[in-house]
Design a protein around this motif. Structure first.
Motif, PDB file in Angstrom:
ATOM      1  N   ARG A  13       0.833  -1.206   0.000  1.00 23.69           N
ATOM      2  CA  ARG A  13       0.000   0.000   0.000  1.00 23.69           C
ATOM      3  C   ARG A  13       0.868   1.257   0.000  1.00 23.69           C
ATOM      4  N   ARG A  14       1.874   1.272   0.848  1.00 25.39           N
ATOM      5  CA  ARG A  14       2.736   2.449   0.945  1.00 25.39           C
ATOM      6  C   ARG A  14       3.524   2.665  -0.345  1.00 25.39           C
ATOM      7  N   ARG A  15       3.991   1.580  -0.931  1.00 26.96           N
ATOM      8  CA  ARG A  15       4.812   1.716  -2.141  1.00 26.96           C
ATOM      9  C   ARG A  15       3.964   2.093  -3.349  1.00 26.96           C
ATOM     10  N   ASP A  16       2.704   1.654  -3.348  1.00 25.86           N
ATOM     11  CA  ASP A  16       1.808   2.047  -4.439  1.00 25.86           C
ATOM     12  C   ASP A  16       1.497   3.544  -4.382  1.00 25.86           C
ATOM     13  N   LEU A  17       1.443   4.081  -3.176  1.00 26.71           N
ATOM     14  CA  LEU A  17       1.170   5.504  -3.019  1.00 26.71           C
ATOM     15  C   LEU A  17       2.376   6.360  -3.392  1.00 26.71           C
ATOM     16  N   ASP A  18       3.579   5.840  -3.076  1.00 24.58           N
ATOM     17  CA  ASP A  18       4.798   6.608  -3.341  1.00 24.58           C
ATOM     18  C   ASP A  18       5.965   5.638  -3.510  1.00 24.58           C
ATOM     19  N   HIS A  19       6.489   5.547  -4.730  1.00 31.71           N
ATOM     20  CA  HIS A  19       7.566   4.586  -4.986  1.00 31.71           C
ATOM     21  C   HIS A  19       8.858   4.973  -4.279  1.00 31.71           C
ATOM     22  N   ARG A  20       8.897   6.197  -3.721  1.00 30.47           N
ATOM     23  CA  ARG A  20      10.076   6.630  -2.963  1.00 30.47           C
ATOM     24  C   ARG A  20       9.862   6.509  -1.459  1.00 30.47           C
ATOM     25  N   ASP A  21       8.756   5.929  -1.056  1.00 34.51           N
ATOM     26  CA  ASP A  21       8.448   5.785   0.364  1.00 34.51           C
ATOM     27  C   ASP A  21       9.587   5.042   1.072  1.00 34.51           C
ATOM     28  N   THR A  42      10.437   1.209   1.154  1.00 37.93           N
ATOM     29  CA  THR A  42      11.133   0.438   0.113  1.00 37.93           C
ATOM     30  C   THR A  42      12.438  -0.148   0.647  1.00 37.93           C
TER      31      THR A  42
END
Length: 279
Positions: free
Chosen positions: A185-193, A196
């Motif tokens: 969920r977090r990575r789908d929202l922001d690939h730089r989260d 990662t």
């Protein structure tokens, strides 16, 4: 009562008892939570051998020639050797029965002195050499001015060893699934989260079935217990906010309400540390 209805009643009663046993009362949960600090086996190094199959498929007592040989090599340094699996992690195909002596493993290890080390292949052919390398990694500090670990990766290991104890299999698997979902969920929202940087794996028995779900956090060396799927977002947010390094003897415990202890500390030192920050 017919034999069929009698057996059905027995099955229904047994099922109700099992359900009741898996839902601890509030008092029991609080008792377990109060027991958590100081329940991590003292260790200065923790080693994971990567397998191609999930811990849910491991037998209750899982051991291999390489694991036993490696344990003998590092026993004097206070090390432990376990098995792990991850969806995209490196591993070698499982050798057929009778060829266990030929099995190869990818190895990831963490020490409180120098953080993470990886060995691309360990087998009976090089176990003595690898053991020597791990002893050095455990016993010596990095040169002055150098960081203990050069990687920003955070490794989460969840015990899901079903055959050893169903609490680890059921609760651990649910926690591992919740972690995958939250990371996705977090990575789908922001690939730089920053999530990662997190690598998730499942592991075999770590001790403390009654504290399931058990989550090990490395290179920090923190162990958490009594983790539930609903705890995952807060725990993950806390973990990624911390520097990816082995924690010192006086660093504040991560997630105090779940904290079991820390790599590099005796059980007494774990309790003392927890008490100091709690008070």
């Amino acid at each position: 009562m017919t034999s069929v209805s009698w057996r059905s009643s027995l099955r229904r009663i047994a099922h109700q008892k099992r359900d009741f046993a898996t839902l601890p009362t509030t008092n029991h949960s609080e008792t377990l939570r109060a027991e958590l600090p100081g329940t991590v086996p003292p260790h200065r190094c923790y080693i994971f051998l990567h397998t191609p199959n999930q811990p849910s498929t491991y037998p209750a007592k899982f051991s291999t020639p390489v694991q036993r040989a490696l344990l003998r090599e590092i026993m004097t340094t206070g090390g432990s050797v376990n098995f792990c699996w991850s969806e995209s992690g490196p591993s070698y195909p499982r050798r057929p029965e009778g060829e266990e002596e030929m099995q190869e493993y990818y190895l990831t290890a963490f020490s409180n002195a120098r953080g993470k080390i990886e060995v691309p292949v360990v087998s009976m052919k090089n176990v003595v050499e690898v053991g020597s390398k791990l002893r050095e990694h455990t016993e010596s500090r990095p040169p002055s001015g150098m960081e203990a670990s050069v990687s920003d990766d955070i490794h989460l290991y969840v015990c899901t060893h079903m055959a050893r104890d169903c609490r680890c299999g059921n609760t651990g698997s649910a926690v591992a699934s919740a972690l995958r979902t939250e990371l996705r969920r977090r990575r789908d929202l922001d690939h730089r989260d920053p999530s990662t940087r997190v690598q998730l794996a499942e592991t075999a028995h770590v001790g403390g079935h009654k504290y399931a779900g058990n989550v090990l956090i490395y290179p920090h060396g923190e162990w958490l217990g009594l983790v539930r799927p609903e705890d995952v977002p807060d725990i993950l947010e806390t973990v990624i906010s911390k520097p990816a390094r082995p924690f010192n003897f006086d660093d504040e415990p991560i997630c105090p309400s779940h904290w079991r202890g820390r790599m590099g500390l005796s059980k007494e030192a774990q309790v003392e540390l927890f008490t100091r920050y709690r008070d």
